[in-house]
Each structure stands twice: as structure tokens, then as C-alpha cells.
Design an enzyme around this catalytic site. Structure first.
Site, short mmCIF file in Angstrom:
data_model
loop_
_atom_site.label_atom_id
_atom_site.label_comp_id
_atom_site.label_asym_id
_atom_site.label_seq_id
_atom_site.Cartn_x
_atom_site.Cartn_y
_atom_site.Cartn_z
N GLU A 1 64.36 1.58 40.05
CA GLU A 1 65.01 2.20 38.89
C GLU A 1 66.41 1.64 38.77
OE1 GLU A 1 65.12 6.44 38.66
OE2 GLU A 1 63.01 6.68 39.21
N GLU B 1 63.64 13.91 35.10
CA GLU B 1 64.16 14.87 34.13
C GLU B 1 63.00 15.55 33.41
OE1 GLU B 1 66.65 12.70 35.87
OE2 GLU B 1 65.70 11.58 34.27
N ASN C 1 58.97 9.71 45.59
CA ASN C 1 60.10 9.34 44.74
C ASN C 1 61.40 9.93 45.26
OD1 ASN C 1 60.96 8.03 42.19
ND2 ASN C 1 61.62 10.10 41.70
N GLU C 2 62.31 9.06 45.69
CA GLU C 2 63.64 9.48 46.15
C GLU C 2 63.55 10.62 47.17
OE1 GLU C 2 66.51 8.15 42.48
OE2 GLU C 2 65.53 10.09 42.26
N TYR D 1 55.48 6.84 35.76
CA TYR D 1 55.10 7.95 36.60
C TYR D 1 53.77 8.52 36.11
CZ TYR D 1 59.90 8.42 38.49
OH TYR D 1 61.10 8.23 39.12
#
Length: 605
Positions: free
Chosen positions: A256, A125, A182-183, A79
Site C-alpha cells: 500500500e 476504512e 493485513n497490518e 481486498y
């Protein structure tokens, strides 16, 4: 750049290590067609592993990349953490630890391709999911086509993307794929936002293969995908479902594949066995898929960069991001590494690079932790920020990113009165004059009894941000006291604010008998080696090694040791400073082995 690790059509076929003729400038190196990824028109398999440059000391980047190549990966994915680069609006930094260009070039030198994930939001996270606090403090509709959000993204991309364009494989660099968002399918449904990001990457010169990444539900894929980008998946054990959901013509790829998991304070340390991880990877490869192991090397949430999740309660992430990865937090290679190396070896025409030597560590030692100033004594040395305000200000209003803020007000109260913090984000130690009278927490007790006979005094509330939420609808929430402080039903007015800097508190030569606050210890070392630090008897603290903020410890666990990488040590005297809000221990220990706490097997869905 040569392709060190060969591509393969399926789990048994092997291709040469040398790629086909280089793509002309302006043409993507990787494409997909009829269910497979092509490299310059030749079938190709991405065997990637995640390493985040912002979680690894830059002096150790090359070492960790060599270990990844030795594991059998042909690609590193990372990232780009926006808030790591632009902590102050308009001051984007790309030097030192933030030199993303150097990290990418090192990957190429090692022989790895790069799968780059520069979307404004990364989750990971990581604090605030990578979005700068100054932006989330003023824009409510994050990750949408809100004009204010897009203007900030565009300004950031104008700084970032031109640095990355020359590093694409089509220009002779190692970058072969770029993730748009992302997601997103588990967050929103603003297709115009995804289109804006896609078009912005192309307009600024990104020609390599674009991707999105989402969980294994039809709804997530529908709302997280955008035309012109390969829709990839994120899962722990979802190969069969991903095969079902794969769009016609799309190659199968898991961006992922969760081979481990992260930890929250107060939980157990999560692990995933080599057999379980290897089984899912083997299933993906047998199905003809490409993938990236998340994480191949987790690294560390140095400083206060840890994020937090929110599932009915706040779940702050610990300092370590080891994630039971095959390459451990200090570079140690475990059973999972060797199992994956054996699994990936058949995909290469040449032998894999040799396995690097194990990292060396400081010998065990103990040093006395000597108190220097209590928490209140430290606060008294700090200047008041701004004017006195009627209500307490949030961290965002005070312009502070994370850490500790002291809120002060003079109060009077009747007998049997109760104090309540309305909107506490996240944890507070409460003092009346010089006496600690309680600890309050966002999802626990938010009120406490004042002295039963009534009285008056100076109220000091030391609020700590435990980690900005990185996933879900609460991403971007503020920190501090969000609404107000009440005695009974009455609001307390007249607040002063003191910001505790993230620099190491200045120690003095005078001793103290303080039970909380600042304490120092020192170690003399003859060689700069890795170490694991422990703080037995400590309650809840932040730790600096030679002025560098390593992170936090907390007696509730599971993490018991902090990683102190070799580049932070000096030959000779090394100073450790601790700021503990609840209760200091008496010693600091160097341990020869890490302790992440009691374990439990955990597999992400």
C-alpha cells in the site's frame, strides 16, 4: 492468460510482454529470491493499483479495470470484504455485486494480474474492518487464535477459498499473490493465528506467493510476519526505511503506497499532489521495488459500509472513498493518472492501452424535496422487535448491522432532572413525546436537561451507528446504547426497540409539513448517466436512488455531493428518498461536478 504489462529488473530495464513458459499446476507463478521477485524464474516487477470490487458498481468493474491498465499497472489488488459476503451467519453470498470470481476473471480479460487480499480483517476504512458484526458481537479476541474466532474464519474460508483456487495463475487464472493478514504487526502478537491462516490457505489449495503487509517499524514487521510469506510494507513516504527493514533475501515491495487519503466527517478533504505521489513511486522503483498504489480508484462507501477510526474520539469515514486517487470516484482521470502513466510506460515493451474516454454526466437540475413523514411518524409505523427489556439492547443483541434503532420507554422525572446515556455508540436524537429535546454524541455531550418543571412522557431515543471501527484495538466494538439510560442516578427500565430498515422508507402520496424524517424528490432523465447529488439545507441524512442506498450526507462536511452511478438510473422517472434525522432541506440538486469540500495536502506516514 497473457501478461499485458511486462516485468522489469530495474527502473531502466525492459522485459518482453510475454511471460516465460507457464508454471506447472501446483507451482507458484511468483517467487522471491536474493532480493527480487521472479515470475516463472524471470525477474518481475509488480506495478499494481488498488480497486475494491465492493466499492464499485459491478456494471462498472470492467471500465475501471481498463482505466487501471491504461495507467500502466500490470496488476490489480483487491481486498475481499468478509462482511460484505456473509451479512447473515452461514449465508455466504457470491452473486451479483458479490461475485468476486467475475471481478477476477474480468481483470484477467483486461490483461491484469490479481493480487488478492482475502484475510479475515482488511481495515480499508470499511465497516468493522471487514469482520462480520455477528462475529464481533460474540467474540472479544478478534484476530487471535481464539477458538471461536478461528472456527468462524475456517467456515468462511471453506466457502471462499475453493472459489479462488481455480483462478490462480498456476491454474491458468490471473491471481499471482495472496495476502495472509493485513497490518497485523500494529494490532497483535499471536503468531499461532498467522500460522493458522497461512496453513489454512495452503491446505485449501492456494499455491501462489503469500504475503503479509505492515508499517515501517521493526516491531510491526516482527509481529506481522510469518515464515513462508513475503513481508511487504505500507507507507506514504517510507522507501528508505523499508529498505533498512527488509529481511535478508526478501524482495522490496510496498503493498500500500498511499497516493491519497480518506476523509472523516468534520475534517477537510485530503489530497496529495501528483509530484509528491510520483516522487515516492519513483524512489521505490529506483530502489528495485514493486508496489501497489492505494488507491488507484477509491470508489464509494455505498450504503452504510463506511468504517470509522478512533483516535481519542470516534472518526467516522465519509461516504466517498475517492481518496484523491488517479482514477476518480466516477472514473475521471486526473493529473496524477497522466503522471503515473508516463512514469510506468518505460516498464513496458509495448505501448500502453489507449486512454478511455471521460465519463459522461447528467446535466444540472433541481427538484423539490417533498416531506412525507416526520421521523417519529416513520418510527410509529415500524414493529417492536422482541419483548420489552429492562435495559436497552445493543445493535448486536437486536441482530441489526447498522443504521438507526429507536429506543422507547415511558418515564417520569422530577424538576431540574438530567437525562444521561451511558455508553452511547454513536449519536442520538432524543424526543420526549413529540418534541425533540436534544442531540447527544459519543464523544460530545451525553446528557441533557429534561423540562425544568418535571413531568412524565414517552421517551424516544433514535440512535445512529456512524460507522464501525475498522482499525486498532477498538475494532469490533458494539453499537447502540451499550449500558443504560439514567435520569439523575436512576436507571430507566422497560425498553421497546424498533429497527429502521436499510430499505428505502415507503413513501405515501400525502404531503406533510414535517421538518425532519422522510421526503421524496424525482428526476426525469433521458439517458442513464452518472450524476452528483447535493442536498442543500439538509442536516444529516441517508439517501436512496430508486431504492438503492447511496450513503449519507452531513452538513458538517467536507463531502457535499454523493456519487450516483449511471447503472442506478432509469430512463424516465427516478425517485430519490431522503431520511434526515435532524432537519430536511427543500431541494435535491444534480450537479455536473463533485464537491468534496475544502482541501488540505496530506501524506500518510
Amino acid at each position: 492468460m497473457s501478461d499485458l504489462l511486462a516485468s522489469a529488473v530495474d527502473g531502466s530495464s525492459v522485459a518482453g510482454d510475454a511471460p516465460a513458459a507457464a508454471s506447472p499446476i501446483g507451482a507458484p507463478t511468483l517467487t522471491w529470491r536474493d532480493g527480487e521477485i521472479l515470475r516463472d524464474g524471470v525477474s518481475h516487477r509488480i506495478l499494481a493499483g488498488s480497486i475494491h470490487y465492493f466499492r464499485v458498481h459491478p456494471d462498472q468493474w470492467e471500465d475501471r479495470l481498463h482505466r487501471l491498465a491504461a495507467m500502466g499497472a500490470n496488476t490489480v489488488d483487491t481486498y475481499v470484504a468478509w462482511n460484505f459476503h456473509e451479512r447473515v451467519e452461514g449465508d455466504a453470498r457470491f452473486d451479483g455485486w458479490r461475485d468476486i470470481e467475475r471481478f477476477i476473471r474480468l481483470a484477467g480479460d483486461v490483461g491484469l494480474d490479481v493480487f488478492l487480499r482475502p484475510s479475515p480483517y482488511i481495515c480499508a476504512e470499511w465497516s468493522n474492518g471487514g469482520i462480520p458484526f455477528w462475529l464481533s458481537g460474540r467474540v472479544a479476541a478478534l484476530r487471535t487464535s481464539d477458538a471461536g474466532f478461528l472456527a468462524a474464519v475456517d467456515a468462511w474460508y471453506d466457502e471462499l477459498i475453493p472459489r479462488l483456487v481455480p483462478l490462480q495463475a498456476s491454474h491458468g487464472g490471473p491471481v499471482v499473490a495472496v495476502q495472509i493478514e493485513n497490518e497485523y504487526g500494529s494490532f497483535g502478537s499471536d503468531s499461532a493465528y498467522l500460522t493458522h491462516l497461512r496453513d489454512g490457505l495452503r491446505r485449501r489449495g492456494m499455491v501462489e506467493m503469500l504475503t503479509t503487509a505492515d508499517g515501517i517499524t521493526g516491531d510491526m514487521i516482527e509481529h506481522g510476519s510469518v515464515p513462508g510469506a513475503l513481508a511487504t510494507f505500507t507507507f506514504g513516504t517510507g522507501v528508505a526505511r523499508a529498505v533498512e527493514l527488509r529481511r535478508e533475501g526478501d524482495a522490496l515491495m510496498c503493498s500500500e503506497l498511499w497516493g491519497g487519503w480518506f476523509d472523516h466527517w468534520g475534517e477537510r478533504h485530503h489530497v496529495r499532489s501528483a509530484a509528491s505521489t510520483g516522487g515516492t513511486i519513483e524512489e521505490l522503483l529506483t530502489a528495485g521495488g514493486s508496489g501497489s498504489l492505494y488507491m488507484a480508484h477509491g470508489g464509494t462507501n455505498f450504503g452504510l459500509w463506511n468504517g470509522a477510526n478512533h483516535d481519542r474520539v470516534l472518526q467516522p469515514t465519509v461516504t466517498s472513498y475517492d481518496s484523491d486517487a488517479p482514477i476518480g470516484e466516477d472514473g475521471t482521470l486526473n493529473e496524477k493518472f497522466h503522471a503515473l502513466r508516463a512514469m510506468f510506460a518505460p516498464f513496458h515493451a509495448k505501448e500502453l492501452p489507449p486512454i478511455p474516454a471521460s465519463p459522461r454526466r447528467q446535466a444540472a437540475a433541481t427538484a423539490s424535496l417533498e416531506p412525507r413523514a416526520s421521523l417519529l411518524e416513520l418510527i410509529a409505523t415500524l414493529p417492536v422487535t422482541g419483548d420489552i427489556s429492562p435495559r436497552p439492547r445493543t445493535f448486536e443483541e437486536l441482530g441489526t448491522e447498522d443504521g438507526l434503532v429507536a429506543y422507547e420507554a415511558d418515564v417520569s422525572f422530577p424538576a431540574e432532572a438530567t437525562l444521561t446515556i451511558d455508553g452511547l455508540h454513536d449519536r442520538a436524537v432524543v424526543f420526549l413525546d413529540s418534541q425533540a429535546i436534544g442531540v447527544l454524541e459519543r464523544d460530545g455531550e451525553t446528557c441533557l436537561a429534561l423540562p425544568v418543571d418535571g413531568g412524565a412522557g414517552r421517551l424516544t431515543i433514535v440512535v445512529e451507528s456512524l460507522g464501525r471501527i475498522n482499525y486498532g484495538p477498538y475494532t469490533g466494538e458494539g453499537k447502540g446504547i451499550m449500558r443504560g439510560v439514567m435520569i439523575g442516578r436512576r436507571l430507566v427500565n422497560g425498553w421497546a426497540h424498533r429497527l429502521v430498515p436499510q430499505d428505502a422508507p415507503t413513501s405515501t402520496s400525502s404531503a406533510s409539513d414535517a421538518s425532519d424524517g422522510v421526503a421524496v424528490a424525482s428526476f426525469d432523465v433521458v439517458e442513464r448517466l452518472d450524476a452528483w447529488l447535493a442536498f442543500p439545507g439538509g442536516s444529516k441524512g441517508m439517501v436512496w436512488l430508486n431504492g438503492f442506498l447511496l450513503g449519507r450526507y452531513w452538513k458538517i462536511g467536507p463531502q457535499e455531493t454523493l456519487y450516483a452511478p449511471a447503472p442506478l438510473w432509469k430512463v424516465g422517472r427516478n425517485e430519490i428518498v431522503v431520511l434526515d434525522t435532524d432537519g430536511l432541506g427543500s431541494t435535491v440538486e444534480i450537479r455536473e461536478e463533485p464537491s468534496f469540500g475544502e482541501t488540505e495536502e496530506f501524506i500518510g506516514s
